[in-house]
Design a protein around this motif. Structure first.
Motif, PDB file in Angstrom:
ATOM      1  N   UNK A 158       0.829  -1.198   0.000  1.00 18.98           N
ATOM      2  CA  UNK A 158       0.000   0.000   0.000  1.00 18.98           C
ATOM      3  C   UNK A 158       0.866   1.252   0.000  1.00 18.98           C
ATOM      4  N   UNK A 159       0.490   2.191  -0.858  1.00 21.70           N
ATOM      5  CA  UNK A 159       1.183   3.465  -0.912  1.00 21.70           C
ATOM      6  C   UNK A 159       0.599   4.426   0.108  1.00 21.70           C
ATOM      7  N   UNK A 166       4.698  -2.851   2.764  1.00 27.30           N
ATOM      8  CA  UNK A 166       4.345  -4.154   2.200  1.00 27.30           C
ATOM      9  C   UNK A 166       4.536  -5.268   3.225  1.00 27.30           C
ATOM     10  N   UNK A 167       3.797  -6.350   3.013  1.00 29.15           N
ATOM     11  CA  UNK A 167       3.946  -7.567   3.818  1.00 29.15           C
ATOM     12  C   UNK A 167       4.306  -8.708   2.882  1.00 29.15           C
ATOM     13  N   UNK A 168       5.076  -9.654   3.382  1.00 28.48           N
ATOM     14  CA  UNK A 168       5.550 -10.732   2.524  1.00 28.48           C
ATOM     15  C   UNK A 168       5.673 -12.044   3.307  1.00 28.48           C
ATOM     16  N   UNK A 169       5.729 -13.125   2.562  1.00 28.33           N
ATOM     17  CA  UNK A 169       6.048 -14.437   3.118  1.00 28.33           C
ATOM     18  C   UNK A 169       7.007 -15.134   2.164  1.00 28.33           C
ATOM     19  N   UNK A 170       8.076 -15.665   2.719  1.00 34.46           N
ATOM     20  CA  UNK A 170       9.090 -16.357   1.922  1.00 34.46           C
ATOM     21  C   UNK A 170       9.109 -17.831   2.306  1.00 34.46           C
ATOM     22  N   UNK A 211      15.958   1.074  -4.063  1.00 35.26           N
ATOM     23  CA  UNK A 211      16.022  -0.296  -3.568  1.00 35.26           C
ATOM     24  C   UNK A 211      16.539  -0.306  -2.145  1.00 35.26           C
ATOM     25  N   UNK A 212      16.142  -1.345  -1.420  1.00 31.94           N
ATOM     26  CA  UNK A 212      16.497  -1.445  -0.007  1.00 31.94           C
ATOM     27  C   UNK A 212      16.598  -2.910   0.379  1.00 31.94           C
ATOM     28  N   UNK A 223       7.848  -4.511   5.477  1.00 36.31           N
ATOM     29  CA  UNK A 223       8.887  -3.562   5.114  1.00 36.31           C
ATOM     30  C   UNK A 223       8.297  -2.293   4.553  1.00 36.31           C
ATOM     31  N   UNK A 224       9.135  -1.261   4.466  1.00 37.08           N
ATOM     32  CA  UNK A 224       8.737   0.021   3.905  1.00 37.08           C
ATOM     33  C   UNK A 224       9.858   0.499   2.992  1.00 37.08           C
TER      34      UNK A 224
END
Length: 258
Positions: A158-159, A166-170, A211-212, A223-224
């Motif tokens: 979301x901006x 953002x949310x993620x799953x790896x 990038x980060x 993350x943001x």
């Protein structure tokens, strides 16, 4: 009589030592050379090092966007604009010194003598001239048969004003991995006034604008990433997440339009 006994014994002892060392080395090399076997859908991350100040780069820019359109689910296209062409009179608005350093890291890894443009890096593992269409097609076929070690799911992005949360799953092996978040400007047209491409109108695509890196301490996380001022309100941007190991081999990727 003494020599007849000692010589065969010494020979047998030597054979035993050589055999033991050979087996030991073979076991050690097998451990070093064996990579984890991937179980997820193949991903192909193409990182093009390019510049608006380089007359050889526009064909590579076009080619990269072409293969992204041709393989929308399999190919992840990134264009890093380097800054070492700026000295000839045209300052590439998308160039960053960090991208030049990133390219230098890759070339040190590849044991290549210097940076060049257009340079295309495939999954962080090898490189070639970015305008070589036959080579690129061959590598897409080759890497398209290799299953990825990691799978990334972006559950939300979301901006919020000048940033994207953002949310993620790896999934897959996380040891010695890190997550790279890349913000990509889909397309921009520029009228180049000076330099090798003077008086040309260039259409650049897949432009990395930020990038980060994030540590991967758990399968799920948040993350943001900041949106730089070069991104206009009406620009289309994409968030791309990449997993990579300690030597920058890319092991997984996912993307979402913002």
């Amino acid at each position: 009589m003494y020599k007849k006994i000692i010589i065969p014994t010494f020979a047998l002892l030597s054979i035993f030592i050589i055999t033991f060392m050979s087996l030991s080395n073979r076991s050690h090399n097998t451990t070093l050379d064996t990579e984890p076997i991937g179980t997820y859908e193949p991903v192909i991350v193409l990182e093009l090092f390019t510049s608006q100040g380089c007359s050889s780069c526009p064909p590579a820019d076009v080619l990269l966007n072409k293969v992204k359109q041709q393989y929308p689910d399999k190919v992840f296209a990134l264009s890093y604009h380097v800054d070492y062409w700026n000295y000839i009179g045209w300052e590439d608005p998308f160039s960053q010194s960090n991208y030049t350093k990133k390219q230098r890291f890759y070339n040190q890894k590849f044991q290549y003598r210097s940076n060049y443009t257009p340079q295309l890096v495939v999954n962080g593992k090898e490189h070639f001239v970015g305008s070589n269409g036959a080579k690129l097609t061959s590598k897409i076929t080759e890497y398209g048969k290799l299953q990825a070690i990691n799978n990334i799911a972006i559950s939300s992005a979301k901006q919020n004003n000048n940033s994207i949360a953002f949310s993620y799953e790896v999934k897959g092996e996380l040891a010695d991995k890190e997550l790279r978040a890349v913000l990509v400007l889909d397309e921009r047209t520029t009228s180049v006034k000076r330099g090798e491409n003077r008086n040309r109108t260039l259409k650049n695509s897949n432009i990395v604008v930020a990038e980060q890196y994030f540590e991967l301490n758990a399968p799920k996380g948040k993350g943001v990433i900041q949106i730089p001022t070069i991104v206009a309100e009406n620009d289309s941007i994409t968030l791309l997440l990449v997993t990579e190991n300690e030597v920058a081999d890319i092991t997984g990727a996912a993307k979402v339009s913002i």
